[in-house]
Design a protein around this motif. Structure first.
Motif: not given
Lengths: 121, 278
Positions: A50-54
């Motif tokens: 599960l991956l955040d961008w900033n």
């Protein structure tokens, strides 16, 4: 038990995501930025990410490209989870190898439905 | 809310929509009817009940029924019926209807349109096989407000994340402000009509497929049987009826029987099965 790596620079988000994922019976590992996450993947490749961008140091997109280039990098299902909610970002993420995309804010139902869609549940 | 008011509201809603309001559902009354009360300049549910009793206000009664019958809806709800549609039902219908090249589908109680639009997206994805075919999707709901929302094909960020794969969002939706709108071409594939399931569906024509999912659960036994009779009258002899995962025809009607090996799918008890299961 499947494993999921939660990558987000916000401790609060990581905590919320961990709670949701543990209820879905995932073994959860956390990372606060892309480079930490990459190290995690090198030592043990998770089933889901599960991956955040900033994020500081290395952002989610950079991480995704680097991770997909690893030996076992095709294995994890990657679900972006970010406030970037425009078509351009979504398309870029998919082209770079993301399997699904969650636009924040999210809730447990959205996480569950997206994880179903990519076959993690 | 006192017992008499609850009874009055549940009778009114039952008469107009067939929906059975049980005591366990009484918590819904407040959350759903307070906005209605406010819109009509009434202080609370007590005043709302009083106004209905004294004035028999048609618009108010209509609004109450609508508020109580509105259900949550998501794209590709339960997934499985849509997989069945794509992999089993449609391929066989393409054979069975090869002479007319015409398929009619009814999405009953379509709410804000997610079910018929999910079908549209599937059909669009299979368009190579569908060349020269005319597929008509009729979507009905009791609520004009829901139908207007459905016709606009405009959804919040939350709604487009419930059940809709991201590739389909990117492909078939446009971002307008903080909402997402389904492509006009896909929207035009669906004919939306106001329809009360207690009425006879013959005015909608005949169908090869009927989706009536997660609606019957709200009805009592006689109402379920009545609705199923109507559907049976307009469903082609080899047609398929889809019910929701928690619904069944067993003990309700003997006009339908389950399709062997296909959960949620039903066919005429005396009909020719178009869907072969082997």
């Amino acid at each position: 038990m499947k494993s999921c790596l939660v990558v987000d620079d916000s401790r609060v988000i990581r905590k919320v995501a961990r709670k949701i994922l543990e209820e879905l019976e995932f073994e959860v590992v956390e990372a606060a930025d892309g480079s930490e996450a990459l190290e995690q993947c090198k030592s043990s490749m998770p089933d889901g990410i599960l991956l955040d961008w900033n994020m500081p140091v290395m952002d989610g997109l950079e991480f995704l490209k680097a991770m997909r280039a690893l030996d076992n990098g095709a294995h994890p299902k990657v679900v972006f989870c970010t406030t970037e909610n425009d078509l351009e970002h979504i398309q870029e993420a998919i082209q770079s190898g993301a399997d699904e995309y969650i636009m924040k804010p999210f809730d447990s139902e959205i996480v569950e439905s997206k994880f179903h869609q990519v076959g993690l549940l | 809310m006192n017992v008499a008011d609850f009874e009055m509201l549940s009778t009114l809603v039952k008469e107009r929509s067939g929906l059975v309001l049980t005591q366990e559902k009484s918590y819904l009354l407040e959350t759903r009817l307070m906005p209605v009360a406010r819109r009509h300049g009434l202080k609370g549910l007590e005043e709302l009940c009083q106004t209905i009793k004294q004035k028999n206000d048609k618009v108010l009664i209509e609004d109450v029924t609508e508020a109580m019958t509105t259900n949550e809806s998501l794209f590709f709800r339960d997934q499985k019926p849509f997989d069945q549609f794509q992999n089993v039902v449609l391929p066989q219908l393409l054979v069975a209807r090869a002479a007319t090249r015409r398929i009619r589908i009814w999405s009953a109680a379509c709410s804000s349109g997610q079910e018929p639009f999910s079908l549209c997206m599937l059909l669009k994805e299979m368009q190579a096989k569908m060349a020269g075919w005319k597929v008509e999707i009729v979507a009905t709901d009791i609520s004009p407000e829901m139908l207007n929302k459905a016709k606009a094909g405009l959804y919040t960020q939350f709604e487009v994340q419930r059940g809709l794969p991201i590739q389909l969002l990117v492909k078939y939706f446009k971002q307008t402000g903080d909402k997402w709108q389904l492509d006009a071409g896909l929207r035009s594939m669906v004919t939306f009509r106001e329809f009360n399931l207690l009425d006879h569906p013959r005015i909608l024509g005949n169908f090869d497929l009927v989706f009536c999912r997660n609606v019957l659960i709200y009805f009592d036994q006689p109402t379920k049987a009545h609705v199923l009779k109507g559907i049976s009258d307009v469903l082609s002899k080899d047609g398929v009826l889809y019910l929701g995962g928690a619904e069944t025809v067993l003990g309700v009607t003997d006009m339908f029987k389950p399709v062997v090996g296909q959960r949620g799918m039903y066919q005429h008890a005396d009909g020719v099965p178009a869907i072969k299961t082997d």
